[in-house]
Design an enzyme around this catalytic site. Structure first.
Site, PDB file in Angstrom:
ATOM      1  N   GLY A  17       0.780  -1.277   0.038  1.00 18.40           N
ATOM      2  CA  GLY A  17      -0.109  -0.089   0.014  1.00 18.40           C
ATOM      3  C   GLY A  17       0.850   1.380   0.142  1.00 18.40           C
ATOM      4  N   ASN A  19       1.569   2.930  -2.510  1.00 19.13           N
ATOM      5  CA  ASN A  19       0.744   3.999  -3.374  1.00 19.13           C
ATOM      6  C   ASN A  19      -0.569   4.615  -2.802  1.00 19.13           C
ATOM      7  OD1 ASN A  19       1.918   4.435  -6.282  1.00 19.13           O
ATOM      8  ND2 ASN A  19       2.388   2.160  -5.874  1.00 19.13           N
ATOM      9  N   MET A  96      -3.959  -6.708  -7.257  1.00 20.44           N
ATOM     10  CA  MET A  96      -3.236  -7.563  -8.078  1.00 20.44           C
ATOM     11  C   MET A  96      -4.216  -8.613  -8.545  1.00 20.44           C
ATOM     12  SD  MET A  96      -0.329  -6.683  -8.092  1.00 20.44           S
ATOM     13  CE  MET A  96       1.132  -6.021  -7.145  1.00 20.44           C
ATOM     14  N   ILE A  98      -7.294  -9.336 -11.760  1.00 16.01           N
ATOM     15  CA  ILE A  98      -7.761  -8.551 -13.207  1.00 16.01           C
ATOM     16  C   ILE A  98      -9.239  -8.535 -13.022  1.00 16.01           C
ATOM     17  CG2 ILE A  98      -8.094  -8.954 -15.721  1.00 16.01           C
ATOM     18  CD1 ILE A  98      -5.257  -9.808 -15.644  1.00 16.01           C
ATOM     19  N   LEU A  99      -9.913  -7.444 -13.370  1.00 12.01           N
ATOM     20  CA  LEU A  99     -11.233  -7.315 -13.394  1.00 12.01           C
ATOM     21  C   LEU A  99     -12.015  -7.507 -14.829  1.00 12.01           C
ATOM     22  CD1 LEU A  99     -11.336  -3.789 -11.406  1.00 12.01           C
ATOM     23  CD2 LEU A  99     -12.111  -6.102 -10.385  1.00 12.01           C
ATOM     24  N   ASN A 113      -5.712   3.100 -12.849  1.00 12.84           N
ATOM     25  CA  ASN A 113      -4.841   2.041 -12.257  1.00 12.84           C
ATOM     26  C   ASN A 113      -3.274   2.680 -12.448  1.00 12.84           C
ATOM     27  OD1 ASN A 113      -3.739  -0.766 -11.581  1.00 12.84           O
ATOM     28  ND2 ASN A 113      -3.193  -1.008 -13.712  1.00 12.84           N
ATOM     29  N   HIS A 115       0.436   1.041 -13.117  1.00 14.08           N
ATOM     30  CA  HIS A 115       1.268   0.006 -13.702  1.00 14.08           C
ATOM     31  C   HIS A 115       2.822   0.513 -13.550  1.00 14.08           C
ATOM     32  CE1 HIS A 115       2.092  -3.826 -15.517  1.00 14.08           C
ATOM     33  NE2 HIS A 115       2.811  -3.102 -16.146  1.00 14.08           N
ATOM     34  N   GLU A 153     -11.782  -3.348 -20.481  1.00 15.75           N
ATOM     35  CA  GLU A 153     -11.842  -4.765 -20.345  1.00 15.75           C
ATOM     36  C   GLU A 153     -10.405  -5.354 -20.688  1.00 15.75           C
ATOM     37  OE1 GLU A 153     -13.128  -2.772 -22.668  1.00 15.75           O
ATOM     38  OE2 GLU A 153     -12.667  -3.608 -24.509  1.00 15.75           O
TER      39      GLU A 153
END
Ligand code: GAR
Length: 210
Positions: A17, A19, A96, A98-99, A113, A115, A153
């Site tokens: 955490g 970030n 961590m 994926i949605l 997000n 990255h 997506e």
């Protein structure tokens, strides 16, 4: 425009955490002023990020795929949790998992997000955390960095909001590189992007999610 209104922010986390901490600090210093972090959701009950949230007086929730009976159940519960808290903006900060399109389609331009690479390098399925830096070092690139982008997506495939380059130094390990990318890029970019998107949401008058 909704004068004095703030975008209600939920931060999704899985680990340390740092970030999230950068966002909380930015809120304190006023860098993040158009949004307010009102909820931290972790998919890992042991995430230190939860302690950071509690220390800052922010409400927390833990949701795991296992407890929700899989991905679909997890996403349904997550959506419900976010709607109940009247969330306007979702920030993935070291989240961590994926949605699916079913979830991201319900929050168009409302999820961002961070990255730890310059997308489109070293991103997508399988590239997360230290693995990203291992891949950058083993490829031999001389410059890497961080990207904040909208989430759609496609894993790490949404519109780029901000990017910052970071140089690789001789003798770097994945750990030293991760630290430099966080310090020089992620912790600066994420609060900045959070403010930009929050301000846009407030100016547009807090659109509805489905
Ligand atoms: C950060 O480097 C973040 O960019 C990365 O994991 C780390 C989490 O650290 N996220 C991803 O790789 C997502 N694809 P933190 O928990 O200390 O913020």
């Amino acid at each position: 425009m909704l004068k004095d209104a703030k975008a209600r922010i939920a931060v999704l986390v899985s680990g340390g955490g740092t970030n999230l901490q950068a966002l909380l600090d930015a809120q304190k210093s006023g860098i993040l002023r158009s949004g307010e972090i009102v909820l931290v959701v972790s998919n890992n009950p042991d995430a230190y990020a939860l302690t950071r949230a509690q220390n800052a007086g922010v409400a927390t929730a833990v949701l795991t795929k296992r407890d929700c009976g899989g991905q679909a159940g997890f996403e349904a519960k997550l959506h419900e949790t976010l709607k109940t808290a009247d969330i306007d903006l979702v920030i993935l900060a070291g989240f961590m998992s994926i949605l699916s399109a079913e979830f991201t389609d319900r929050w168009p331009k409302k999820i961002i997000n961070v990255h730890p690479s310059l997308i489109p390098s070293f991103c997508g399925q399988g590239f997360y955390g230290l693995r990203v830096h291992e891949a950058a070092l083993s490829y031999g690139v001389k410059v890497t960095g961080a990207t904040v982008h909208f989430v759609n997506e496609i894993p790490d495939g949404g519109q780029i909001i901000l990017q910052k380059a970071v140089e690789i130094q001789p003798g770097d390990t994945p750990e030293t590189l991760q630290k430099r990318v966080m310090e020089q890029a992620e912790w600066i970019l994420l609060p900045r992007a959070a403010e930009m998107v929050s301000a846009e949401i407030v100016n547009k008058g807090k659109g509805e999610t489905v």
